[in-house]
Design a protein around this motif. Structure first.
Motif, PDB file in Angstrom:
ATOM      1  N   PHE A 148       1.015   0.295 -12.893  1.00 33.13           N
ATOM      2  CA  PHE A 148       1.053   2.067 -12.265  1.00 33.13           C
ATOM      3  C   PHE A 148      -0.339   2.557 -13.207  1.00 33.13           C
ATOM      4  N   SER A 195      11.281   3.178  -4.268  1.00 38.59           N
ATOM      5  CA  SER A 195       9.188   3.608  -3.983  1.00 38.59           C
ATOM      6  C   SER A 195       8.497   2.976  -4.762  1.00 38.59           C
ATOM      7  N   TYR A 196       7.495   3.538  -4.093  1.00 38.79           N
ATOM      8  CA  TYR A 196       6.692   3.247  -5.038  1.00 38.79           C
ATOM      9  C   TYR A 196       6.416   4.313  -5.674  1.00 38.79           C
ATOM     10  N   GLU A 197       6.766   6.043  -5.718  1.00 35.32           N
ATOM     11  CA  GLU A 197       6.225   6.640  -6.409  1.00 35.32           C
ATOM     12  C   GLU A 197       8.511   7.075  -6.955  1.00 35.32           C
ATOM     13  N   VAL A 201      -1.063  -0.099  -5.519  1.00 34.76           N
ATOM     14  CA  VAL A 201      -1.039   0.324  -4.564  1.00 34.76           C
ATOM     15  C   VAL A 201       0.093   0.720  -4.102  1.00 34.76           C
ATOM     16  N   ASP A 202       0.164   1.703  -3.151  1.00 33.51           N
ATOM     17  CA  ASP A 202       1.519   2.454  -2.447  1.00 33.51           C
ATOM     18  C   ASP A 202       1.605   1.063  -1.228  1.00 33.51           C
ATOM     19  N   ARG A 203       1.635   0.267  -1.263  1.00 36.51           N
ATOM     20  CA  ARG A 203       1.504  -0.654  -0.013  1.00 36.51           C
ATOM     21  C   ARG A 203       2.058  -2.357  -0.452  1.00 36.51           C
ATOM     22  N   PRO A 204       3.248  -1.832  -0.063  1.00 33.69           N
ATOM     23  CA  PRO A 204       4.416  -3.660  -0.769  1.00 33.69           C
ATOM     24  C   PRO A 204       3.756  -4.454  -0.455  1.00 33.69           C
ATOM     25  N   ARG A 209       8.392   4.573  -9.974  1.00 29.49           N
ATOM     26  CA  ARG A 209       7.107   5.360 -11.343  1.00 29.49           C
ATOM     27  C   ARG A 209       7.799   5.885 -11.838  1.00 29.49           C
ATOM     28  N   PHE A 250       4.365  -4.760  -4.768  1.00 32.06           N
ATOM     29  CA  PHE A 250       3.130  -3.957  -4.161  1.00 32.06           C
ATOM     30  C   PHE A 250       1.778  -4.519  -4.781  1.00 32.06           C
TER      31      PHE A 250
END
Length: 271
Positions: free
Chosen positions: A267, A226-228, A101-104, A231, A92
């Motif tokens: 994160f 996925s980001y979440e 941040v949640d942006r691949p 994490r 990310f």
């Protein structure tokens, strides 16, 4: 007529010999930039073989053309070397505090497409062990470019020999010597050196060892992408090498040699 004595070295060191040598029709000259360490390594092999560096490179090309070494074997060696020397991109993008941040990242799109095998990321020192006949014959460590070298466009690291008597290499050598290589195939193996006095020992290991990337790194199943999801997964992921300790992170390996990583500490902390 006296028989000409064949001398080791490049023709340019002997102007008369250079003046007498003319390349065959259709031949072309190949030029490549190499680091001082890479140049030294090439010279070492050339000296052992009793030829010039030019003849060494030409022999490799001849072997490839004649089928003595296959295209697949050569590409495999290049990919293995490139994998351990290139910096691995993080999955990310990062914010101003250097947290993800949640942006691949675009170059990691293959991970989010479900490709690649996830393995544990180990926090140690990158080394390379050379094995012959089940015996350890050489230990090298990674050298990263200096700030000045980065400004010159040198971004990838390389390997240099460890110093048998150097205090800075004491624990790397301890890890190498404490690693059982009896069943390892002949060749050079990129590894992570781990132990109590290496990189703060985040896994809390009691002893020293080297983990070869190409032989012993286990694959995790059902890893979210996925980001979440990542994490939450990393917040509780237990290390395979130190049960009871949290793993540092995950490295995704693509079959074509690409890699991508994500660490638990990448994160932002929960508020």
């Amino acid at each position: 007529m006296e028989e000409e004595v064949k001398r080791r070295g490049r023709p340019r060191k002997d102007p008369e010999r250079l003046a007498r040598w003319t390349p065959p029709d259709g031949w072309s000259r190949l030029v490549a930039w190499v680091s001082p360490e890479e140049k030294k390594a090439l010279k070492r092999v050339a000296v052992d073989a009793g030829v010039s560096v030019a003849d060494l490179v030409r022999s490799l090309a001849s072997g490839l053309a004649a089928g003595a070494i296959t295209h697949e074997e050569l590409v495999g060696q290049v990919r293995r070397g490139r994998q351990v020397m290139e910096k691995i991109p993080t999955l990310f993008e990062r914010d101003g505090d250097f947290r993800v941040v949640d942006r691949p990242r675009a170059e990691c799109a293959w991970v989010f497409a479900g490709e690649g095998a996830p393995t544990e990321k180990l926090d140690g020192t990158n080394v390379r062990l050379t094995v012959r006949g089940g015996h350890l014959v050489r230990v090298e460590k990674r050298r990263n470019p200096s700030k000045a070298q980065k400004q010159q466009g040198i971004v990838d690291g390389w390997y240099v020999d460890t110093d048998e008597h150097g205090p800075e290499d004491r624990w790397i050598l301890a890890a190498a010597r404490n690693t059982d290589v009896a069943t390892w195939p002949d060749g050079e193996h990129a590894c992570e050196a781990l132990g109590p006095r290496i990189q703060g020992n985040p896994l809390g290991l009691d002893g020293y060892l080297c983990v070869p990337f190409d032989l012993e790194v286990p694959v995790y199943e059902a890893v979210p992408r996925s980001y979440e999801g990542l994490r939450e997964f990393l917040a509780e992921l237990e290390s395979r090498y130190a049960p009871g300790s949290l793993a540092e992170g995950i490295v995704f390996h693509h079959s074509d040699g690409r890699r991508a990583k994500i660490k638990r500490k990448d994160f932002p902390t929960a508020v």
